[in-house]
Design a protein around this motif. Structure first.
Motif, PDB file in Angstrom:
ATOM      1  N   UNK A  35       0.824  -1.207   0.000  1.00  0.00           N
ATOM      2  CA  UNK A  35       0.000   0.000   0.000  1.00  0.00           C
ATOM      3  C   UNK A  35       0.862   1.263   0.000  1.00  0.00           C
ATOM      4  N   UNK A  36       1.910   1.267   0.843  1.00  0.00           N
ATOM      5  CA  UNK A  36       2.814   2.423   0.899  1.00  0.00           C
ATOM      6  C   UNK A  36       3.562   2.604  -0.417  1.00  0.00           C
ATOM      7  N   UNK A  37       3.987   1.498  -1.023  1.00  0.00           N
ATOM      8  CA  UNK A  37       4.704   1.573  -2.297  1.00  0.00           C
ATOM      9  C   UNK A  37       3.803   2.159  -3.381  1.00  0.00           C
ATOM     10  N   UNK A  38       2.546   1.760  -3.416  1.00  0.00           N
ATOM     11  CA  UNK A  38       1.621   2.298  -4.416  1.00  0.00           C
ATOM     12  C   UNK A  38       1.387   3.788  -4.194  1.00  0.00           C
ATOM     13  N   UNK A  39       1.326   4.220  -2.937  1.00  0.00           N
ATOM     14  CA  UNK A  39       1.161   5.651  -2.651  1.00  0.00           C
ATOM     15  C   UNK A  39       2.427   6.429  -2.982  1.00  0.00           C
ATOM     16  N   UNK A  51      -5.290   0.141 -11.486  1.00  0.00           N
ATOM     17  CA  UNK A  51      -5.495  -1.214 -11.996  1.00  0.00           C
ATOM     18  C   UNK A  51      -5.115  -2.258 -10.950  1.00  0.00           C
ATOM     19  N   UNK A  52      -3.968  -2.075 -10.309  1.00  0.00           N
ATOM     20  CA  UNK A  52      -3.521  -3.026  -9.288  1.00  0.00           C
ATOM     21  C   UNK A  52      -4.474  -3.021  -8.102  1.00  0.00           C
ATOM     22  N   UNK A  53      -4.889  -1.833  -7.669  1.00  0.00           N
ATOM     23  CA  UNK A  53      -5.797  -1.751  -6.531  1.00  0.00           C
ATOM     24  C   UNK A  53      -7.156  -2.354  -6.843  1.00  0.00           C
ATOM     25  N   UNK A  54      -7.584  -2.267  -8.089  1.00  0.00           N
ATOM     26  CA  UNK A  54      -8.886  -2.799  -8.483  1.00  0.00           C
ATOM     27  C   UNK A  54      -8.847  -4.316  -8.650  1.00  0.00           C
ATOM     28  N   UNK A  55      -7.823  -4.801  -9.329  1.00  0.00           N
ATOM     29  CA  UNK A  55      -7.767  -6.221  -9.660  1.00  0.00           C
ATOM     30  C   UNK A  55      -7.271  -7.064  -8.491  1.00  0.00           C
ATOM     31  N   UNK A  56      -6.238  -6.627  -7.837  1.00  0.00           N
ATOM     32  CA  UNK A  56      -5.607  -7.426  -6.782  1.00  0.00           C
ATOM     33  C   UNK A  56      -6.043  -6.925  -5.405  1.00  0.00           C
ATOM     34  N   UNK A  57      -6.096  -7.829  -4.476  1.00  0.00           N
ATOM     35  CA  UNK A  57      -6.285  -7.463  -3.080  1.00  0.00           C
ATOM     36  C   UNK A  57      -4.918  -6.998  -2.577  1.00  0.00           C
ATOM     37  N   UNK A  58      -4.813  -5.723  -2.214  1.00  0.00           N
ATOM     38  CA  UNK A  58      -3.525  -5.133  -1.855  1.00  0.00           C
ATOM     39  C   UNK A  58      -2.900  -5.864  -0.666  1.00  0.00           C
ATOM     40  N   UNK A  59      -3.712  -6.317   0.270  1.00  0.00           N
ATOM     41  CA  UNK A  59      -3.161  -6.983   1.459  1.00  0.00           C
ATOM     42  C   UNK A  59      -2.546  -8.331   1.139  1.00  0.00           C
ATOM     43  N   UNK A  60      -2.960  -8.982   0.056  1.00  0.00           N
ATOM     44  CA  UNK A  60      -2.406 -10.297  -0.280  1.00  0.00           C
ATOM     45  C   UNK A  60      -1.373 -10.233  -1.401  1.00  0.00           C
ATOM     46  N   UNK A  61      -1.211  -9.079  -2.001  1.00  0.00           N
ATOM     47  CA  UNK A  61      -0.255  -8.913  -3.107  1.00  0.00           C
ATOM     48  C   UNK A  61       1.157  -8.883  -2.530  1.00  0.00           C
ATOM     49  N   UNK A  62       2.037  -9.687  -3.065  1.00  0.00           N
ATOM     50  CA  UNK A  62       3.412  -9.722  -2.580  1.00  0.00           C
ATOM     51  C   UNK A  62       4.191  -8.516  -3.087  1.00  0.00           C
ATOM     52  N   UNK A  63       5.048  -7.991  -2.232  1.00  0.00           N
ATOM     53  CA  UNK A  63       5.849  -6.820  -2.579  1.00  0.00           C
ATOM     54  C   UNK A  63       6.772  -7.120  -3.761  1.00  0.00           C
ATOM     55  N   UNK A  64       7.342  -8.318  -3.811  1.00  0.00           N
ATOM     56  CA  UNK A  64       8.238  -8.695  -4.909  1.00  0.00           C
ATOM     57  C   UNK A  64       7.485  -8.752  -6.237  1.00  0.00           C
ATOM     58  N   UNK A  65       6.231  -9.226  -6.201  1.00  0.00           N
ATOM     59  CA  UNK A  65       5.403  -9.238  -7.415  1.00  0.00           C
ATOM     60  C   UNK A  65       5.141  -7.814  -7.884  1.00  0.00           C
ATOM     61  N   UNK A  66       4.894  -6.933  -6.921  1.00  0.00           N
ATOM     62  CA  UNK A  66       4.669  -5.527  -7.266  1.00  0.00           C
ATOM     63  C   UNK A  66       5.910  -4.928  -7.907  1.00  0.00           C
ATOM     64  N   UNK A  67       7.079  -5.222  -7.359  1.00  0.00           N
ATOM     65  CA  UNK A  67       8.331  -4.724  -7.949  1.00  0.00           C
ATOM     66  C   UNK A  67       8.460  -5.187  -9.397  1.00  0.00           C
ATOM     67  N   UNK A  68       8.199  -6.472  -9.632  1.00  0.00           N
ATOM     68  CA  UNK A  68       8.285  -7.005 -10.997  1.00  0.00           C
ATOM     69  C   UNK A  68       7.298  -6.336 -11.934  1.00  0.00           C
ATOM     70  N   UNK A  69       6.074  -6.134 -11.453  1.00  0.00           N
ATOM     71  CA  UNK A  69       5.050  -5.472 -12.269  1.00  0.00           C
ATOM     72  C   UNK A  69       5.463  -4.048 -12.615  1.00  0.00           C
ATOM     73  N   UNK A  70       5.979  -3.320 -11.630  1.00  0.00           N
ATOM     74  CA  UNK A  70       6.396  -1.932 -11.856  1.00  0.00           C
ATOM     75  C   UNK A  70       7.570  -1.844 -12.825  1.00  0.00           C
ATOM     76  N   UNK A  71       8.544  -2.747 -12.686  1.00  0.00           N
ATOM     77  CA  UNK A  71       9.703  -2.726 -13.590  1.00  0.00           C
ATOM     78  C   UNK A  71       9.288  -3.071 -15.016  1.00  0.00           C
ATOM     79  N   UNK A  72       8.373  -4.034 -15.160  1.00  0.00           N
ATOM     80  CA  UNK A  72       7.895  -4.407 -16.491  1.00  0.00           C
ATOM     81  C   UNK A  72       7.126  -3.260 -17.123  1.00  0.00           C
TER      82      UNK A  72
END
Length: 138
Positions: A35-39, A51-72
Motif C-alpha cells: 500500500x505504501x509503495x503504491x502511494x 489497476x492493481x488496486x482494483x484487480x488485486x487485493x492489496x493486502x495479499x499482493x506480494x511486494x516482490x510481485x509488485x516490484x516485478x510489475x512496476x519494472x515491467x
C-alpha cells in the motif's frame, strides 16, 4: 517518486526507508508495504496503481510481485515513449532535396565573357533562391 527517477532507484530508496524503520523496531506487514509503495508512485503511474488496486487485493499482493510489475510497466512504457518520440522527430524532419546542375562546355568559352546584365540576372537568381531556402517551412 522523484521526477525522472527510475523504478529501480525508487525501490532502492523505498527499501532504505523501510530498513531505517526496522532499526527502530517498527515492522510492517506485506499489505502495508504494498500500500505504501503504491502511494509512493508519482501521478504518471496512476493508471497502473488503480489497476492493481482494483484487480488485486492489496493486502495479499506480494511486494516482490509488485516490484516485478512496476519494472515491467516502466520498461514497456519507456520503449513506447521512445518509439513515439522517434516517429515525431521523423515527421518534423523535412525531406531532403538535392539540386543537381549540369555543367556544359560551349567550346571553350568561359563565364568571364558574360555581359553585365547576364551577371546581374544570375546574382538576382541566386539571392532569390537563397531567400526561398531560408524562408520555406514544412
Amino acid at each position: 517518486m522523484k521526477q525522472n527517477e527510475t523504478i529501480v532507484d525508487m525501490i532502492t530508496r523505498f527499501t532504505n526507508i523501510i530498513n531505517g524503520f526496522k532499526g527502530f523496531d517498527r515492522k510492517f506487514t506485506n499489505g502495508e508495504l504494498v500500500s505504501k509503495m503504491l502511494r509512493f508512485l508519482s501521478e504518471d503511474w496512476n493508471s497502473l496503481r488503480m489497476l492493481i488496486e482494483t484487480i488485486k487485493e492489496v493486502n495479499t499482493h506480494l511486494l516482490e510481485e509488485l516490484y516485478g510489475t512496476l519494472m515491467t510497466y516502466e520498461l514497456n512504457n519507456t520503449e513506447t515513449k521512445e518509439k513515439t518520440r522517434k516517429s515525431k522527430e521523423e515527421m518534423k524532419e523535412p525531406p531532403k532535396r538535392q539540386i543537381i546542375l549540369k555543367s556544359t562546355n560551349d567550346g571553350g568559352s568561359s563565364n568571364t565573357n558574360m555581359s553585365d546584365e547576364e551577371l546581374d540576372n544570375l546574382v538576382l537568381l541566386v539571392k532569390k533562391w537563397r531567400g526561398f531556402r531560408n524562408n520555406r517551412r514544412f
